[in-house]
Enzyme design. Sequence first.
Site, mmCIF file in Angstrom:
data_model
loop_
_atom_site.group_PDB
_atom_site.id
_atom_site.type_symbol
_atom_site.label_atom_id
_atom_site.label_comp_id
_atom_site.label_asym_id
_atom_site.label_seq_id
_atom_site.Cartn_x
_atom_site.Cartn_y
_atom_site.Cartn_z
ATOM 1 N N HIS A 1 44.253 47.944 40.820
ATOM 2 C CA HIS A 1 44.922 47.012 39.919
ATOM 3 C C HIS A 1 45.126 47.707 38.576
ATOM 4 O O HIS A 1 44.545 48.762 38.322
ATOM 5 C CB HIS A 1 44.134 45.703 39.791
ATOM 6 C CG HIS A 1 42.689 45.886 39.433
ATOM 7 N ND1 HIS A 1 41.734 46.344 40.325
ATOM 8 C CD2 HIS A 1 42.024 45.689 38.266
ATOM 9 C CE1 HIS A 1 40.552 46.399 39.741
ATOM 10 N NE2 HIS A 1 40.701 46.024 38.477
ATOM 11 N N ASP B 1 37.484 48.710 40.802
ATOM 12 C CA ASP B 1 36.244 48.465 40.062
ATOM 13 C C ASP B 1 35.067 49.023 40.854
ATOM 14 O O ASP B 1 35.011 48.901 42.075
ATOM 15 C CB ASP B 1 36.059 46.952 39.831
ATOM 16 C CG ASP B 1 37.103 46.400 38.853
ATOM 17 O OD1 ASP B 1 37.813 47.210 38.225
ATOM 18 O OD2 ASP B 1 37.199 45.164 38.719
ATOM 19 N N HIS C 1 43.301 51.363 38.749
ATOM 20 C CA HIS C 1 41.911 51.707 39.084
ATOM 21 C C HIS C 1 41.348 50.684 40.064
ATOM 22 O O HIS C 1 41.930 49.608 40.253
ATOM 23 C CB HIS C 1 41.046 51.704 37.815
ATOM 24 C CG HIS C 1 40.883 50.333 37.214
ATOM 25 N ND1 HIS C 1 41.871 49.712 36.471
ATOM 26 C CD2 HIS C 1 39.872 49.435 37.297
ATOM 27 C CE1 HIS C 1 41.462 48.515 36.102
ATOM 28 N NE2 HIS C 1 40.256 48.304 36.598
ATOM 29 N N ARG D 1 46.532 40.692 24.152
ATOM 30 C CA ARG D 1 45.998 39.983 25.311
ATOM 31 C C ARG D 1 44.482 40.185 25.349
ATOM 32 O O ARG D 1 43.993 41.263 24.976
ATOM 33 C CB ARG D 1 46.640 40.545 26.583
ATOM 34 C CG ARG D 1 46.053 40.012 27.872
ATOM 35 C CD ARG D 1 46.842 40.523 29.081
ATOM 36 N NE ARG D 1 46.316 39.956 30.306
ATOM 37 C CZ ARG D 1 45.390 40.521 31.067
ATOM 38 N NH1 ARG D 1 44.869 41.688 30.718
ATOM 39 N NH2 ARG D 1 44.970 39.926 32.162
HETATM 40 O O1 LIG Z 1 42.332 42.582 31.897
HETATM 41 C C1 LIG Z 1 42.535 42.478 33.093
HETATM 42 O O2 LIG Z 1 43.297 41.635 33.563
HETATM 43 C C2 LIG Z 1 41.878 43.430 34.065
HETATM 44 C C3 LIG Z 1 40.691 44.137 33.497
HETATM 45 C C4 LIG Z 1 40.115 45.115 34.438
HETATM 46 O O3 LIG Z 1 40.683 45.461 35.437
HETATM 47 C C5 LIG Z 1 38.782 45.692 34.151
HETATM 48 O O4 LIG Z 1 38.214 45.433 33.088
HETATM 49 O O5 LIG Z 1 38.274 46.426 35.041
HETATM 50 FE FE LIG Z 2 39.349 46.346 36.865
#
Ligand SMILES: O=C(O)CCC(=O)C(=O)O
Ligand SMILES: [Fe+2]
Length: 441
Positions: free
Chosen positions: A272, A218, A216, A282
């Site tokens: 990403h 952001d 996705h 995690r």
């Molecule tokens: O947890 C991560 O490393 C990325 C999280 C992410 O991309 C998001 O919350 O939009």
């Molecule tokens: Fe993200």
Amino acid sequence: MGESADPPFETTYKNLFSNSPDSTLQKDSGPELIVEESELPLIDLNQLNLGDLEKQACQKLIAQASREWGFFQVINHGISRDVLETMRAEQVKLMKKPFLDKTNCKDSNLSAGSYRWGTPSATSLEHLSWSEAFHVSLTDVLGSGGHNSLSSRMEQFATTVLKLAQTLADILAEEIGDKTCFFKETCLASTCYLRLNRYPPCPLIHPYKMFGIIPHTDSDFLTVLYQDNIGGLQLVKDGRWIAVKPNPQALIINIGDLFQAWSNNVYKSVKHRVVANARNERFSTAFLFCPSSDTVIRSRGLYKSFSFGEYRQQVQQDVDVFGHKIGLSRFLASRRTSAAGHTGQPEPKLTLLRRHVRVFIPHSLRPGRIIKRRSLGPFPTDPVHRRGGVNGRVNPTMWRFVVQFTHPVFWGSMGKNSIYDEKVRRIEATIDDGGLALKSA
Ligand SMILES: O=C(O)CCC(=O)C(=O)O
Ligand SMILES: [Fe+2]
């Protein structure tokens, strides 16, 4: 199950598992692809506090990383260990609560609906995010006055990170020649969000290789991410997935869709994802630097003006209708984009000619599929009828190709490499009167 912290992924999505032969996840977008581990650009923000020369050099690095990677890491960012660690400890405490308490937002003083998990719209495993998150509007926690340690930690974390985000946004604006109060006026603590992510271990990793978060971009101006040291975050760079090696001293910054539009594509909002981990849970905490809903994002030509509210509504509508976000391409001023002339800088005097553009399919992410990187020529090109050098077993419905501008005068609006990743059968590219048009059929 009621007392377990983990969401019921396996029972809720059992149809997806039983309907998914191993081959379902063997597509080009699957997380099993070979990825390279790489250090993101690492920028020492202490340079901003030194002399003018150091400060300017640091600003240039920030802009360069945002143009070329859309992602970078910062150290000496001014957020104390204590603020980070106490935020994380509260997040862990919250996430360890029984699943049912989290769905009811019980005890946490957070609005109903802030807790999310999985992907309700998933129709196959590759659309499923094996994670849970509290998506928190900061209006919910501002002025909490410390009566609840979770709220007060979130407030402390967010107000500190907000200053960092504003500093970075101002630098990025200045580096494209726009010294502005726009971000200080429109992105306030009350308009930003926190996402508290937890990625439970995913015991099904074999034979199903799962995403923690599906690919996705952001939908904000920029994101400040504090991750633990488990790893799993990956991003696209030059058509390949790159795995980010965790650096415990650093925060990760990534450009969001709004900055890409506002900068007229100078800065990149790149895709990403997080890959699931079979053994370890995690945690990550994302600060989303957002304006108020009625803030209008004006680009210098590539995109129509739109309010943040409209953008979010369109994203939600696309997720409801198509099962996934379509994003910025919804707001293009026209499908036909001129490579010259939307940089906000004086119109370049160079007309885009055939020799200024190179189209190629990057190195395969799947060995044995696309095996060679080569120019596809002559331009315009049609990959379906491509020339030699590319293995014939390439998935015919998914093309990832790069349009490279060989002359820097065009980089301002299009970037040096524009990556297209399209589910199309045929791609036509034509150049005329200084413009480049890409047409998917
Ligand atoms: O947890 C991560 O490393 C990325 C999280 C992410 O991309 C998001 O919350 O939009
Ligand atoms: Fe993200």
